[in-house]
Design a protein around this motif. Sequence first.
Motif, PDB file in Angstrom:
ATOM      1  N   ILE A 248       0.859  -1.186   0.000  1.00 19.02           N
ATOM      2  CA  ILE A 248       0.000   0.000   0.000  1.00 19.02           C
ATOM      3  C   ILE A 248       0.894   1.235   0.000  1.00 19.02           C
ATOM      4  CG2 ILE A 248      -1.899   1.184   1.172  1.00 19.02           C
ATOM      5  CD1 ILE A 248      -2.377  -1.469   2.734  1.00 19.02           C
ATOM      6  N   HIS A 249       0.508   2.239  -0.755  1.00 17.96           N
ATOM      7  CA  HIS A 249       1.282   3.493  -0.827  1.00 17.96           C
ATOM      8  C   HIS A 249       0.328   4.640  -0.537  1.00 17.96           C
ATOM      9  CE1 HIS A 249       4.666   5.891  -1.662  1.00 17.96           C
ATOM     10  NE2 HIS A 249       4.609   5.984  -2.978  1.00 17.96           N
ATOM     11  N   PHE A 250       0.744   5.553   0.356  1.00 20.46           N
ATOM     12  CA  PHE A 250      -0.161   6.620   0.770  1.00 20.46           C
ATOM     13  C   PHE A 250       0.599   7.899   1.062  1.00 20.46           C
ATOM     14  CE2 PHE A 250      -2.146   9.077   4.226  1.00 20.46           C
ATOM     15  CZ  PHE A 250      -3.341   9.411   3.613  1.00 20.46           C
ATOM     16  N   GLY A 251       0.012   9.016   0.682  1.00 20.45           N
ATOM     17  CA  GLY A 251       0.520  10.325   1.047  1.00 20.45           C
ATOM     18  C   GLY A 251      -0.624  11.288   1.274  1.00 20.45           C
ATOM     19  N   VAL A 252      -0.357  12.362   1.981  1.00 21.77           N
ATOM     20  CA  VAL A 252      -1.378  13.356   2.312  1.00 21.77           C
ATOM     21  C   VAL A 252      -1.290  14.522   1.333  1.00 21.77           C
ATOM     22  CG1 VAL A 252      -2.325  14.819   4.129  1.00 21.77           C
ATOM     23  CG2 VAL A 252      -1.100  12.718   4.725  1.00 21.77           C
ATOM     24  N   GLY A 253      -2.440  14.976   0.842  1.00 16.72           N
ATOM     25  CA  GLY A 253      -2.446  16.099  -0.095  1.00 16.72           C
ATOM     26  C   GLY A 253      -1.812  15.763  -1.425  1.00 16.72           C
ATOM     27  N   THR A 254      -1.928  14.510  -1.828  1.00 18.91           N
ATOM     28  CA  THR A 254      -1.215  14.045  -3.023  1.00 18.91           C
ATOM     29  C   THR A 254      -2.139  13.843  -4.230  1.00 18.91           C
ATOM     30  OG1 THR A 254      -1.396  11.793  -2.138  1.00 18.91           O
ATOM     31  CG2 THR A 254       0.665  12.954  -1.749  1.00 18.91           C
ATOM     32  N   GLY A 255      -3.259  14.556  -4.264  1.00 17.20           N
ATOM     33  CA  GLY A 255      -4.173  14.391  -5.389  1.00 17.20           C
ATOM     34  C   GLY A 255      -3.505  14.605  -6.739  1.00 17.20           C
ATOM     35  N   GLU A 256      -2.631  15.609  -6.820  1.00 13.97           N
ATOM     36  CA  GLU A 256      -1.945  15.893  -8.079  1.00 13.97           C
ATOM     37  C   GLU A 256      -0.808  14.911  -8.353  1.00 13.97           C
ATOM     38  OE1 GLU A 256      -2.962  18.115 -10.279  1.00 13.97           O
ATOM     39  OE2 GLU A 256      -4.625  18.546  -8.926  1.00 13.97           O
ATOM     40  N   LEU A 257      -0.451  14.111  -7.363  1.00 15.71           N
ATOM     41  CA  LEU A 257       0.662  13.171  -7.518  1.00 15.71           C
ATOM     42  C   LEU A 257       0.200  11.720  -7.629  1.00 15.71           C
ATOM     43  CD1 LEU A 257       3.189  14.488  -4.815  1.00 15.71           C
ATOM     44  CD2 LEU A 257       3.022  15.135  -7.220  1.00 15.71           C
ATOM     45  N   LEU A 258      -1.101  11.471  -7.591  1.00 18.90           N
ATOM     46  CA  LEU A 258      -1.577  10.086  -7.515  1.00 18.90           C
ATOM     47  C   LEU A 258      -1.057   9.245  -8.674  1.00 18.90           C
ATOM     48  CD1 LEU A 258      -5.253  10.568  -6.293  1.00 18.90           C
ATOM     49  CD2 LEU A 258      -3.412   9.354  -5.093  1.00 18.90           C
ATOM     50  N   GLY A 259      -1.069   9.796  -9.876  1.00 14.76           N
ATOM     51  CA  GLY A 259      -0.566   9.041 -11.016  1.00 14.76           C
ATOM     52  C   GLY A 259       0.900   8.711 -10.859  1.00 14.76           C
ATOM     53  N   ALA A 260       1.697   9.694 -10.521  1.00 14.93           N
ATOM     54  CA  ALA A 260       3.137   9.469 -10.363  1.00 14.93           C
ATOM     55  C   ALA A 260       3.424   8.514  -9.214  1.00 14.93           C
ATOM     56  CB  ALA A 260       3.848  10.801 -10.133  1.00 14.93           C
ATOM     57  N   MET A 261       2.737   8.689  -8.095  1.00 11.78           N
ATOM     58  CA  MET A 261       2.964   7.799  -6.954  1.00 11.78           C
ATOM     59  C   MET A 261       2.583   6.361  -7.283  1.00 11.78           C
ATOM     60  SD  MET A 261       1.833  10.062  -3.620  1.00 11.78           S
ATOM     61  CE  MET A 261       2.317   8.757  -2.471  1.00 11.78           C
ATOM     62  N   SER A 262       1.538   6.194  -8.084  1.00  9.81           N
ATOM     63  CA  SER A 262       1.110   4.831  -8.431  1.00  9.81           C
ATOM     64  C   SER A 262       2.167   4.113  -9.262  1.00  9.81           C
ATOM     65  CB  SER A 262      -0.219   4.875  -9.187  1.00  9.81           C
ATOM     66  OG  SER A 262      -0.057   5.338 -10.516  1.00  9.81           O
ATOM     67  N   GLU A 263       3.019   4.867  -9.941  1.00  6.27           N
ATOM     68  CA  GLU A 263       4.070   4.252 -10.749  1.00  6.27           C
ATOM     69  C   GLU A 263       5.188   3.655  -9.899  1.00  6.27           C
ATOM     70  OE1 GLU A 263       5.431   7.008 -13.718  1.00  6.27           O
ATOM     71  OE2 GLU A 263       3.391   7.595 -14.260  1.00  6.27           O
ATOM     72  N   ALA A 264       5.185   3.943  -8.605  1.00  5.47           N
ATOM     73  CA  ALA A 264       6.203   3.366  -7.722  1.00  5.47           C
ATOM     74  C   ALA A 264       6.043   1.863  -7.571  1.00  5.47           C
ATOM     75  CB  ALA A 264       6.176   4.043  -6.357  1.00  5.47           C
ATOM     76  N   GLY A 265       4.843   1.335  -7.850  1.00  7.39           N
ATOM     77  CA  GLY A 265       4.705  -0.108  -7.892  1.00  7.39           C
ATOM     78  C   GLY A 265       3.873  -0.753  -6.809  1.00  7.39           C
ATOM     79  N   SER A 266       3.049   0.010  -6.102  1.00  2.89           N
ATOM     80  CA  SER A 266       2.210  -0.592  -5.072  1.00  2.89           C
ATOM     81  C   SER A 266       1.030  -1.326  -5.695  1.00  2.89           C
ATOM     82  CB  SER A 266       1.701   0.481  -4.105  1.00  2.89           C
ATOM     83  OG  SER A 266       0.844   1.389  -4.776  1.00  2.89           O
ATOM     84  N   ASP A 267       0.419  -2.203  -4.898  1.00  4.90           N
ATOM     85  CA  ASP A 267      -0.801  -2.894  -5.312  1.00  4.90           C
ATOM     86  C   ASP A 267      -2.036  -2.085  -4.964  1.00  4.90           C
ATOM     87  OD1 ASP A 267       0.627  -5.504  -5.925  1.00  4.90           O
ATOM     88  OD2 ASP A 267       1.080  -5.295  -3.787  1.00  4.90           O
ATOM     89  N   VAL A 268      -1.925  -1.294  -3.903  1.00  2.00           N
ATOM     90  CA  VAL A 268      -3.030  -0.505  -3.368  1.00  2.00           C
ATOM     91  C   VAL A 268      -2.578   0.943  -3.274  1.00  2.00           C
ATOM     92  CG1 VAL A 268      -4.637  -0.203  -1.445  1.00  2.00           C
ATOM     93  CG2 VAL A 268      -3.766  -2.498  -1.996  1.00  2.00           C
ATOM     94  N   MET A 269      -3.446   1.873  -3.697  1.00  3.34           N
ATOM     95  CA  MET A 269      -3.151   3.294  -3.570  1.00  3.34           C
ATOM     96  C   MET A 269      -4.103   3.923  -2.562  1.00  3.34           C
ATOM     97  SD  MET A 269      -0.553   4.533  -5.151  1.00  3.34           S
ATOM     98  CE  MET A 269      -1.016   6.245  -4.950  1.00  3.34           C
ATOM     99  N   GLY A 270      -3.519   4.503  -1.500  1.00  2.16           N
ATOM    100  CA  GLY A 270      -4.312   5.249  -0.547  1.00  2.16           C
ATOM    101  C   GLY A 270      -4.633   6.626  -1.089  1.00  2.16           C
ATOM    102  N   VAL A 271      -5.851   7.084  -0.816  1.00  2.00           N
ATOM    103  CA  VAL A 271      -6.332   8.379  -1.322  1.00  2.00           C
ATOM    104  C   VAL A 271      -6.822   9.194  -0.134  1.00  2.00           C
ATOM    105  CG1 VAL A 271      -7.942   9.533  -2.898  1.00  2.00           C
ATOM    106  CG2 VAL A 271      -7.050   7.245  -3.467  1.00  2.00           C
TER     107      VAL A 271
END
Length: 359
Positions: A248-271
């Motif tokens: 799982i990968h999660f960050g706060v205030g990362t709406g504009e980064l969700l696409g880039a963060m998802s490329e890190a390779g997690s199975d689950v993206m926290g929003v």
Amino acid sequence: MTAISSPKRRALIDAPLLDAATGKTPRRTPVWFMRQAGRSLPEYRAAREGIPMLDSCFMPELLAEITLQPVRRHDVDAAILFSDIVVPLKAAGLDIDIVPGRGPVLADPIRTAADVDKLPVLEGEVPEVLKGIGIILAELQPHQALIGFAGAPFTLASYLVEGGPSKNHEKTKAMMHAEPQVWHKLMQRLTPTIKTWLASQIDAGIDAMQLFDSWAGFLTERDYREFVLPYSTEILAETPGITEIPRIHFGVGTGELLGAMSEAGSDVMGVDWRVPLDQAAQRIHAASGAKVLQGNLDPAILFAGNDVVREETRRIKTEAAAAIDAGHATGHIFNLGHGVLPNTPAEAITEAVAIIHES
């Protein structure tokens, strides 16, 4: 998901969180809350009375008890290990402490290449934490998962450069742009510590893990991709055993980064709560394909009463279902859009979990 290899990992039966995280249909909507282990619970305050935060993270029986308290009280579908993102740094020998009301504070901030060279690296297990994990696993039911975690390298680096929490991260960003070679040297120094810390938790038998990048939302996408993404990608891909469990990968205030963060390779993206789940899913899907979503009730809603919680829960579930139906997501784990607020009534959390489990 590859076969279980850690001899300490349990064979979970009908576990809603693991089913959702691996794209299966869970028997009920799985839910756990960030910062559920402690803060709002009176039994937590009683257990930790007179014990400094970081000390409690190195006391096996106490960290196990605090981890298990919300599972017993709230019927959440997973426990999250009671710890702090700076624990591996402390275990490596860094002079860092958690100051009540402020957070992690470093005696000597990292500002130069020479400072980076002196930063200790975690080279082995933290036996107190591993013993605590063993105690937790022995009490959890076969359908209840244990989530381990680590702070992502950017968030840890920011604490180290700023010397503590920061509202603007000006020293961190200045180092990134004025001395990029020092910044990358720091990230390269931190990454092995995070990998060792996670690998030891995985070997001890955790069922899933979350990489917290609490401060990533202060970055532009350009800066995130250049200065952060390569290191989070390495952690999520190369930590020993990490592909055996949901990531799982999660960050706060990362709406504009969700696409880039998802490329890190997690199975689950926290929003977090700022972006509707169906919109978040579109951004994630466009960047890296469909993933499981986690989130995203505003933590303040727990103060608004059961009728509001029920309405917001219904909205979030509807958004998640729409994302799944559109092929933009493969599942949903219910959570808050950040952590439980310290003064949240414990009864409100219990009632929220029951409402989330209703359908």
